[in-house]
Design a protein around this motif. Structure first.
Motif, PDB file in Angstrom:
ATOM      1  N   CYS A 183      -1.935  11.262 -12.217  1.00 39.94           N
ATOM      2  CA  CYS A 183      -1.601  11.906 -10.951  1.00 39.94           C
ATOM      3  C   CYS A 183      -2.833  12.594 -10.366  1.00 39.94           C
ATOM      4  CB  CYS A 183      -0.474  12.914 -11.160  1.00 39.94           C
ATOM      5  SG  CYS A 183       0.126  13.683  -9.632  1.00 39.94           S
ATOM      6  N   ASN A 184      -3.597  13.264 -11.216  1.00 40.36           N
ATOM      7  CA  ASN A 184      -4.819  13.917 -10.740  1.00 40.36           C
ATOM      8  C   ASN A 184      -5.795  12.894 -10.158  1.00 40.36           C
ATOM      9  OD1 ASN A 184      -4.157  16.602 -11.334  1.00 40.36           O
ATOM     10  ND2 ASN A 184      -4.731  16.346 -13.478  1.00 40.36           N
ATOM     11  N   SER A 185      -5.810  11.702 -10.740  1.00 40.35           N
ATOM     12  CA  SER A 185      -6.674  10.639 -10.223  1.00 40.35           C
ATOM     13  C   SER A 185      -6.245  10.222  -8.822  1.00 40.35           C
ATOM     14  CB  SER A 185      -6.656   9.434 -11.165  1.00 40.35           C
ATOM     15  OG  SER A 185      -7.398   8.358 -10.636  1.00 40.35           O
TER      16      SER A 185
ATOM     17  N   LYS B 199      -8.495  10.621  -5.287  1.00 45.32           N
ATOM     18  CA  LYS B 199      -8.763   9.480  -4.407  1.00 45.32           C
ATOM     19  C   LYS B 199      -8.170   9.667  -3.006  1.00 45.32           C
ATOM     20  CE  LYS B 199      -8.825   6.158  -8.240  1.00 45.32           C
ATOM     21  NZ  LYS B 199      -8.126   4.999  -8.877  1.00 45.32           N
ATOM     22  N   GLY B 200      -7.396  10.726  -2.816  1.00 51.05           N
ATOM     23  CA  GLY B 200      -6.784  10.968  -1.515  1.00 51.05           C
ATOM     24  C   GLY B 200      -5.525  10.169  -1.273  1.00 51.05           C
ATOM     25  N   ILE B 201      -5.060   9.443  -2.302  1.00 53.11           N
ATOM     26  CA  ILE B 201      -3.820   8.666  -2.160  1.00 53.11           C
ATOM     27  C   ILE B 201      -2.615   9.601  -2.118  1.00 53.11           C
ATOM     28  CG2 ILE B 201      -2.356   6.929  -3.266  1.00 53.11           C
ATOM     29  CD1 ILE B 201      -4.895   5.670  -4.389  1.00 53.11           C
ATOM     30  N   VAL B 202      -2.664  10.653  -2.922  1.00 57.92           N
ATOM     31  CA  VAL B 202      -1.620  11.677  -2.928  1.00 57.92           C
ATOM     32  C   VAL B 202      -2.225  12.995  -2.449  1.00 57.92           C
ATOM     33  CG1 VAL B 202      -0.109  13.088  -4.382  1.00 57.92           C
ATOM     34  CG2 VAL B 202      -0.220  10.609  -4.731  1.00 57.92           C
ATOM     35  N   ARG B 203      -1.515  13.662  -1.552  1.00 58.35           N
ATOM     36  CA  ARG B 203      -1.959  14.959  -1.038  1.00 58.35           C
ATOM     37  C   ARG B 203      -0.894  16.008  -1.312  1.00 58.35           C
ATOM     38  NH1 ARG B 203      -4.742  14.049   4.935  1.00 58.35           N
ATOM     39  NH2 ARG B 203      -6.149  12.345   4.351  1.00 58.35           N
ATOM     40  N   VAL B 204      -1.346  17.221  -1.549  1.00 56.12           N
ATOM     41  CA  VAL B 204      -0.435  18.352  -1.674  1.00 56.12           C
ATOM     42  C   VAL B 204      -0.400  19.043  -0.320  1.00 56.12           C
ATOM     43  CG1 VAL B 204       0.073  20.508  -2.853  1.00 56.12           C
ATOM     44  CG2 VAL B 204      -0.986  18.615  -4.118  1.00 56.12           C
ATOM     45  N   SER B 205       0.772  19.064   0.308  1.00 57.60           N
ATOM     46  CA  SER B 205       0.872  19.596   1.663  1.00 57.60           C
ATOM     47  C   SER B 205       2.254  20.197   1.904  1.00 57.60           C
ATOM     48  CB  SER B 205       0.602  18.478   2.680  1.00 57.60           C
ATOM     49  OG  SER B 205       0.695  18.954   4.000  1.00 57.60           O
ATOM     50  N   ASP B 206       2.279  21.355   2.486  1.00 58.53           N
ATOM     51  CA  ASP B 206       3.539  22.006   2.831  1.00 58.53           C
ATOM     52  C   ASP B 206       4.163  21.270   4.015  1.00 58.53           C
ATOM     53  OD1 ASP B 206       5.641  23.682   3.512  1.00 58.53           O
ATOM     54  OD2 ASP B 206       4.506  25.516   3.145  1.00 58.53           O
TER      55      ASP B 206
ATOM     56  N   GLU C 262       0.864  -1.177   0.000  1.00 60.42           N
ATOM     57  CA  GLU C 262       0.000   0.000   0.000  1.00 60.42           C
ATOM     58  C   GLU C 262       0.904   1.232   0.000  1.00 60.42           C
ATOM     59  OE1 GLU C 262      -2.994  -0.013   3.069  1.00 60.42           O
ATOM     60  OE2 GLU C 262      -2.908  -2.204   3.215  1.00 60.42           O
ATOM     61  N   ALA C 263       0.537   2.234  -0.768  1.00 69.25           N
ATOM     62  CA  ALA C 263       1.400   3.410  -0.872  1.00 69.25           C
ATOM     63  C   ALA C 263       0.559   4.681  -0.935  1.00 69.25           C
ATOM     64  CB  ALA C 263       2.307   3.306  -2.099  1.00 69.25           C
ATOM     65  N   TRP C 264       1.071   5.710  -0.277  1.00 68.30           N
ATOM     66  CA  TRP C 264       0.484   7.043  -0.312  1.00 68.30           C
ATOM     67  C   TRP C 264       1.613   8.042  -0.561  1.00 68.30           C
ATOM     68  CZ3 TRP C 264      -1.231   3.140   2.655  1.00 68.30           C
ATOM     69  CH2 TRP C 264      -2.624   2.895   2.691  1.00 68.30           C
ATOM     70  N   GLY C 265       1.229   9.265  -0.881  1.00 69.99           N
ATOM     71  CA  GLY C 265       2.252  10.256  -1.163  1.00 69.99           C
ATOM     72  C   GLY C 265       1.878  11.646  -0.716  1.00 69.99           C
ATOM     73  N   VAL C 266       2.897  12.435  -0.406  1.00 70.29           N
ATOM     74  CA  VAL C 266       2.742  13.852  -0.088  1.00 70.29           C
ATOM     75  C   VAL C 266       3.607  14.641  -1.062  1.00 70.29           C
ATOM     76  CG1 VAL C 266       3.204  15.678   1.588  1.00 70.29           C
ATOM     77  CG2 VAL C 266       2.205  13.516   2.346  1.00 70.29           C
ATOM     78  N   GLU C 267       2.979  15.490  -1.844  1.00 71.23           N
ATOM     79  CA  GLU C 267       3.681  16.382  -2.775  1.00 71.23           C
ATOM     80  C   GLU C 267       3.846  17.731  -2.082  1.00 71.23           C
ATOM     81  OE1 GLU C 267       5.614  18.259  -5.275  1.00 71.23           O
ATOM     82  OE2 GLU C 267       4.983  16.363  -6.177  1.00 71.23           O
ATOM     83  N   PRO C 268       5.087  18.150  -1.805  1.00 70.27           N
ATOM     84  CA  PRO C 268       5.290  19.401  -1.057  1.00 70.27           C
ATOM     85  C   PRO C 268       5.030  20.658  -1.883  1.00 70.27           C
ATOM     86  CG  PRO C 268       7.203  17.935  -0.935  1.00 70.27           C
ATOM     87  CD  PRO C 268       6.334  17.456  -2.042  1.00 70.27           C
ATOM     88  N   TYR C 269       4.902  20.519  -3.201  1.00 72.75           N
ATOM     89  CA  TYR C 269       4.781  21.688  -4.061  1.00 72.75           C
ATOM     90  C   TYR C 269       3.555  21.554  -4.957  1.00 72.75           C
ATOM     91  CZ  TYR C 269       9.565  21.544  -2.452  1.00 72.75           C
ATOM     92  OH  TYR C 269      10.670  21.443  -1.653  1.00 72.75           O
ATOM     93  N   ASP C 270       3.194  22.623  -5.605  1.00 70.89           N
ATOM     94  CA  ASP C 270       2.000  22.624  -6.437  1.00 70.89           C
ATOM     95  C   ASP C 270       2.128  21.638  -7.594  1.00 70.89           C
ATOM     96  OD1 ASP C 270       0.847  24.551  -4.870  1.00 70.89           O
ATOM     97  OD2 ASP C 270       1.597  26.217  -6.077  1.00 70.89           O
ATOM     98  N   LEU C 271       0.994  21.073  -7.982  1.00 72.31           N
ATOM     99  CA  LEU C 271       0.949  20.113  -9.096  1.00 72.31           C
ATOM    100  C   LEU C 271       0.332  20.789 -10.324  1.00 72.31           C
ATOM    101  CD1 LEU C 271      -0.233  16.931  -7.159  1.00 72.31           C
ATOM    102  CD2 LEU C 271       1.988  17.272  -8.235  1.00 72.31           C
ATOM    103  N   ASP C 272       0.970  21.839 -10.786  1.00 73.45           N
ATOM    104  CA  ASP C 272       0.427  22.587 -11.919  1.00 73.45           C
ATOM    105  C   ASP C 272       0.442  21.767 -13.208  1.00 73.45           C
ATOM    106  OD1 ASP C 272       0.076  24.751 -10.235  1.00 73.45           O
ATOM    107  OD2 ASP C 272       2.067  25.563 -10.665  1.00 73.45           O
TER     108      ASP C 272
END
Length: 261
Positions: free
Chosen positions: A131-133, A137-144, A115-125
């Protein structure tokens, strides 16, 4: 780099007459043997330079590639088999923190029983549809990551962070490292660049807000001690043993750290 021979000049005193070439003694003319010797010497130097360039071309390009285009996030894929040897079942529930986390999470999800999740520290422009999917789904979050991570304590067995801490000052590292330890139950792993190893493009400065600060292993270890974060000696030994068997050498610094108890 070729060296240009410096020209020799004759110093003349103020007002001193310049002699006519016709008045020069015949013995002052360069000897034909000297000219031939200089030509032969130059030929040998050129041949030697070309030979050395040809023999060292591959290693030069390899070093240049590592210096300009290397990424510690991509290094995770190379280290993955050895991480499995070091952590075993702890690799079943992973959080990745860092740029391009969608790629890392997608790759980890293809592993059996992972099982894997991710935190992207920067904007996903410029994120793609896949990736948007993952974000929807909440698997990847954008968070400082300068602030508390949006997860409960011990939500993951293992946390892997890459290409993110190099952009934080010690002030924020003092807050982020305890967070990585808090949300993990079996430790966290840091992939960090070597000092002087990489150069970053100008457009990255606008994305990350500041240039990366690539620190030495000595600096990191001193920082861990000051932050009361312990290295995971057992994981280090298992990882290094598995890597040595396959002659794997990481292009990045890898630190194995314990979670807070």
């Amino acid at each position: 780099m070729s060296r240009r021979p410096s020209g020799l000049s004759r110093r003349l005193g103020d007002g001193a007459p310049v002699p006519f070439t016709g008045s020069l003694h015949p013995k002052s003319r360069p000897s034909p043997f000297l000219s031939i010797g200089l030509v032969l010497l130059g030929a040998f130097l050129i041949i030697g330079y070309l030979y050395n360039s040809a023999s060292g071309r591959d290693s030069f390009h390899t070093l240049r590639f590592q210096a300009v285009g290397s990424s510690c996030t991509s290094e995770i894929f190379q280290a993955l088999p050895y991480l499995k040897n070091a952590y075993g079942d702890s690799m079943r529930k992973i959080l990745h923190v860092g740029p391009d986390t969608c790629t890392v999470v997608s790759r980890l999800l293809r592993e059996d029983d992972t099982e894997a999740w991710g935190v992207e520290p920067y904007d996903l422009d410029d994120a793609d549809a896949k990736c948007n999917s993952l974000v929807r789904k909440g698997i990847v979050r954008v968070s400082d990551i300068k602030f508390p991570l949006p997860y409960r304590s011990k939500s993951f067995s293992l946390v892997i962070v890459s290409d993110a801490l190099d952009y934080l000052s010690p002030k924020y590292l003092n807050k982020t490292l305890p967070e990585l330890a808090r949300v993990s139950s079996h430790g966290f792993i840091i992939f960090s660049g070597y000092p002087g190893q990489r150069t970053f493009k100008v457009d990255e400065l606008s994305k990350f807000g500041r240039p990366a600060k690539l620190r030495s292993a000595t600096w990191w270890i001193r920082f861990f001690v000051q932050s009361k974060i312990e290295e995971n000696e057992d994981a280090i030994k298992k990882f290094e043993l598995a890597a040595a068997k396959k002659h794997y050498q990481s292009g990045c610094q890898i630190f194995h750290l314990k979670s807070f108890i």
